[in-house]
Write an enzyme that holds these catalytic residues in place. Structure first.
Site, PDB file in Angstrom:
ATOM      1  N   ILE A 124      19.851  40.027  22.289  1.00  0.00           N
ATOM      2  CA  ILE A 124      18.480  39.950  22.815  1.00  0.00           C
ATOM      3  C   ILE A 124      18.432  40.565  24.216  1.00  0.00           C
ATOM      4  CG2 ILE A 124      16.734  38.328  23.672  1.00  0.00           C
ATOM      5  CD1 ILE A 124      17.445  36.494  21.394  1.00  0.00           C
TER       6      ILE A 124
ATOM      7  N   THR B  93      33.322  51.256   6.771  1.00  0.00           N
ATOM      8  CA  THR B  93      32.317  51.903   7.620  1.00  0.00           C
ATOM      9  C   THR B  93      31.047  51.060   7.772  1.00  0.00           C
ATOM     10  OG1 THR B  93      31.265  53.050   5.775  1.00  0.00           O
ATOM     11  CG2 THR B  93      33.098  54.179   6.852  1.00  0.00           C
TER      12      THR B  93
ATOM     13  N   CYS C 257      45.573  38.843  49.708  1.00  0.00           N
ATOM     14  CA  CYS C 257      44.513  37.916  50.108  1.00  0.00           C
ATOM     15  C   CYS C 257      45.049  36.482  50.129  1.00  0.00           C
ATOM     16  CB  CYS C 257      43.291  38.089  49.218  1.00  0.00           C
ATOM     17  SG  CYS C 257      41.785  37.593  50.061  1.00  0.00           S
TER      18      CYS C 257
ATOM     19  N   HIS D  30      42.179  43.821  49.629  1.00  0.00           N
ATOM     20  CA  HIS D  30      42.549  44.047  48.225  1.00  0.00           C
ATOM     21  C   HIS D  30      42.922  45.509  47.991  1.00  0.00           C
ATOM     22  CE1 HIS D  30      41.323  40.111  46.611  1.00  0.00           C
ATOM     23  NE2 HIS D  30      40.526  40.121  47.663  1.00  0.00           N
TER      24      HIS D  30
ATOM     25  N   GLU E 213      44.532  46.791  45.668  1.00  0.00           N
ATOM     26  CA  GLU E 213      44.447  47.163  44.250  1.00  0.00           C
ATOM     27  C   GLU E 213      43.126  47.854  43.917  1.00  0.00           C
ATOM     28  OE1 GLU E 213      44.206  44.161  45.484  1.00  0.00           O
ATOM     29  OE2 GLU E 213      42.931  42.812  44.314  1.00  0.00           O
TER      30      GLU E 213
HETATM   31  N1  GLN Z   1      40.247  31.819  49.040  1.00  0.00           N
HETATM   32  C1  GLN Z   1      40.656  32.698  50.082  1.00  0.00           C
HETATM   33  C2  GLN Z   1      39.523  33.038  51.037  1.00  0.00           C
HETATM   34  O1  GLN Z   1      38.373  32.888  50.698  1.00  0.00           O
HETATM   35  C3  GLN Z   1      41.294  33.954  49.529  1.00  0.00           C
HETATM   36  C4  GLN Z   1      40.333  34.824  48.812  1.00  0.00           C
HETATM   37  C5  GLN Z   1      40.991  35.868  47.923  1.00  0.00           C
HETATM   38  O2  GLN Z   1      42.169  35.751  47.582  1.00  0.00           O
HETATM   39  N2  GLN Z   1      40.236  36.855  47.508  1.00  0.00           N
HETATM   40  O3  GLN Z   1      39.771  33.484  52.122  1.00  0.00           O
END
Ligand code: GLN
Length: 564
Positions: free
Chosen positions: A155, A195, A387, A513, A515
């Site tokens: 939907i 199919t 992090c 981050h 990554e």
């Molecule tokens: N919880 C932690 C913070 O808010 C780390 C956050 C995270 O790993 N992205 O600072």
């Protein structure tokens, strides 16, 4: 811009079941066009009502992908960036929530005064406006690919499909192309590929007024000519536009397979784009290196969603890229932080050459992660903390090197006597949850005498963030005195971005981050160097094992001689 000077639009929808890999398919289509020298962008529509996925649990949604401009977006944007090596922005992802929010805000402002506000045309107009906004950015793109999340028949997707129908009518068939991704299952009992699900999915599309121009058929085995012809006939698509999208060992092979299937030429031909020979040399090299690495290196990845790999999508992909850069296959060993909390770290990390501790929120598994950081520190195993993984390393260091018993992050213990990780000042008054963390790219100045600087080879880098807590600068001088290296700092706020350890082969924790900035053809420097450090560690250990082996062999010999 190509000669006709007009942006062309490719729509990607999905049918039958979810999780067929629409995002990777859309990104791969982008690669085929880029390989022909075209400028490509991708927009993802998500039909859910959340304004963005930032407020959803990883169980619901997988990873939240953060862009440079601080938008919390769908993880498919990660595929787009990794495949195309272009930076996306908040414009590249729109949800039903955002679209209604916008229309309702306008209604309240009085913009539609006198009119009844409806799905058609107001919501559909807003959807179309967003497509144009992406395609025409600062300078118009040659091709804008638009992926619609969800499955045809839901939907929630209806307004998007209706908007696409209108869009295609307005822009004309020479400027628009519809691709539908479906599933062609193989039924063992009858030994046949079926199919019918595809026929039904296309039927639903055509009911809405959308005729696919090509079908991407996910299948486990090669599709026979007859199957293609049958699908073509029932779905009103030329048989050579029925493209096989077979399961492949690596997603990075998909652009190459699509090209072999002729999809690149079909698109160029149908959209009146210049016919040039595609240059996929780098992609071929990449796939070759993924398929035949010269060695394997085991790395542990410790988090709390280890059964839900989509939560760590970008980290997994960053390891693929970093492996390629080191000519190695990184074998990931998933370790649940709660298991470590219960059993201690020894038994989980004996057989690995490096340890990564994942980002995360909330206290579950945190004590395990802190133990892991301590284990890597004491045993000189290469460590990469991202992090929360960095914050845990600081907590371990404060507790076990600086002697601050009960040191913690105020996220997990509000009453800790030593909040070495504390809420950022800018977060204190935040009461609204969505989009209020420290998000997006910020500068980080690097200490020249650090692993980070050696990896990046430059003094200032920009990395993406998503957090509310930070290293508490009140503890900085003590932490430094005891040997914690502050390897990167944000120049505007003094916020600690990178910590390292002296007297350790490679111990790096980052508040950001990395990554999210690793690309298929351009591994992230920190992941690359972490994997390199793990390989060196593995080499040293093998050498030591050999030496021990020789030594015990020699000892055994002397012992035997003595007895004789
Ligand atoms: N919880 C932690 C913070 O808010 C780390 C956050 C995270 O790993 N992205 O600072």
């Amino acid at each position: 811009m190509h000669k006709s000077g007009k942006t062309k639009y490719i729509f990607v929808t999905g049918g039958v079941v979810s999780s067929l890999g629409k995002g990777v398919a859309a990104a791969s289509i982008g690669v085929l066009l880029q390989a022909r020298g075209l400028r490509v962008t991708i927009l993802k529509f998500d039909p859910y009502i959340n304004v963005d996925p930032g407020t959803m649990s990883p169980f619901q949604h997988g990873e939240v992908y953060v862009t440079d401009d601080g938008a919390e977006t769908d993880l498919d944007l990660g595929h787009y960036e990794r495949f195309l090596d272009v930076n996306m922005s908040r414009k590249n992802n729109a949800t039903t929530g955002q679209i209604y929010y916008e229309v309702i805000t306008r209604e309240r402002r009085g913009d539609y005064l006198g009119k009844t506000v409806q799905v058609i045309p107001h919501i559909t107009n807003e959807i179309k406006r967003r497509i144009y906004a992406v395609a025409r950015d600062d300078q118009p793109y040659d091709v804008a690919i638009v992926e619609v999340g969800g499955t045809v028949g839901d939907i929630e997707s209806l307004p998007f499909l209706e908007a696409i129908r209108q869009f295609c009518l307005e822009e004309g068939p020479q400027n628009t192309f519809n691709i539908h991704l479906t599933l062609v299952p193989y039924i063992k009992a009858s030994g046949e590929m079926k199919t019918k699900p595809t026929q039904h999915s296309v039927m639903r599309l055509r009911e809405i007024g959308l005729q696919p121009n090509a079908l991407l058929c996910r299948c486990e085995r090669p599709m026979e000519k007859e199957v293609r012809e049958k699908i073509g006939l029932f779905c009103n698509v030329p048989p050579d536009h029925v493209i096989e999208a077979r399961d492949l060992p690596t997603i990075y092979q998909i652009p190459l397979v699509f090209e072999e299937e002729g999809l690149g030429d079909i698109l160029v031909e149908n959209l009146g784009l210049p016919k040039v020979k595609p240059d996929l040399a780098e992609w071929k090299k990449l796939v070759k290196r993924i398929q035949s690495p010269s060695r394997e290196v085991p790395i542990a990845i410790c988090g709390k969603y280890v059964n839900l790999k989509d939560s760590y999508k970008s980290i997994i992909e960053a390891f693929t890229h970093a492996g390629v850069a080191n000519n190695a296959h990184v074998r990931l060993k998933w370790v649940d932080a709660e298991d470590v909390e219960r059993d201690g770290p020894e038994r989980y990390f004996e057989d690995v050459a490096g340890i990564l501790v994942c980002p995360g929120f909330g206290s579950r598994g945190v004590e395990g992660k802190i133990q892991v950081a301590g284990y890597a520190r004491e045993n000189q195993i290469p460590y990469f903390g991202i992090c929360l993984g960095m914050q845990c390393a600081v907590i371990d260091f404060a507790r076990n090197v600086c002697g601050l018993e009960d040191a913690n992050s105020s996220e997990f213990d509000e009453d800790t006597p030593h909040p070495v990780i504390d809420l950022m000042e800018t977060q204190i008054d935040v009461s609204q949850m969505g989009g209020t963390m420290r998000l997006g790219a910020y500068a980080c100045d690097l200490n020249r005498n650090s692993h980070a600087y050696r990896a990046y080879g430059q003094e200032t880098v920009y990395e993406r963030h998503r957090h509310r807590y930070e290293v508490n600068n009140e503890y900085l001088s003590l932490l430094k005195k005891k040997g914690l290296v502050i390897a990167g700092v944000n120049p505007d706020t003094g916020l600690v971005e990178i910590v390292e350890l002296k007297d350790h082969p490679w111990f790096v924790g980052v508040q950001f981050h990395p990554e999210l900035k690793s690309r298929a053809l351009r591994a992230h420097p920190l992941f690359r160097e972490f994997v390199r450090a793990a390989i060196e560690w593995q080499n040293r250990r093998e050498k030591a094992d050999r030496r021990d082996g020789e030594k015990s062999g020699a000892e055994a010999k002397t012992f035997a001689n003595k007895r004789r």
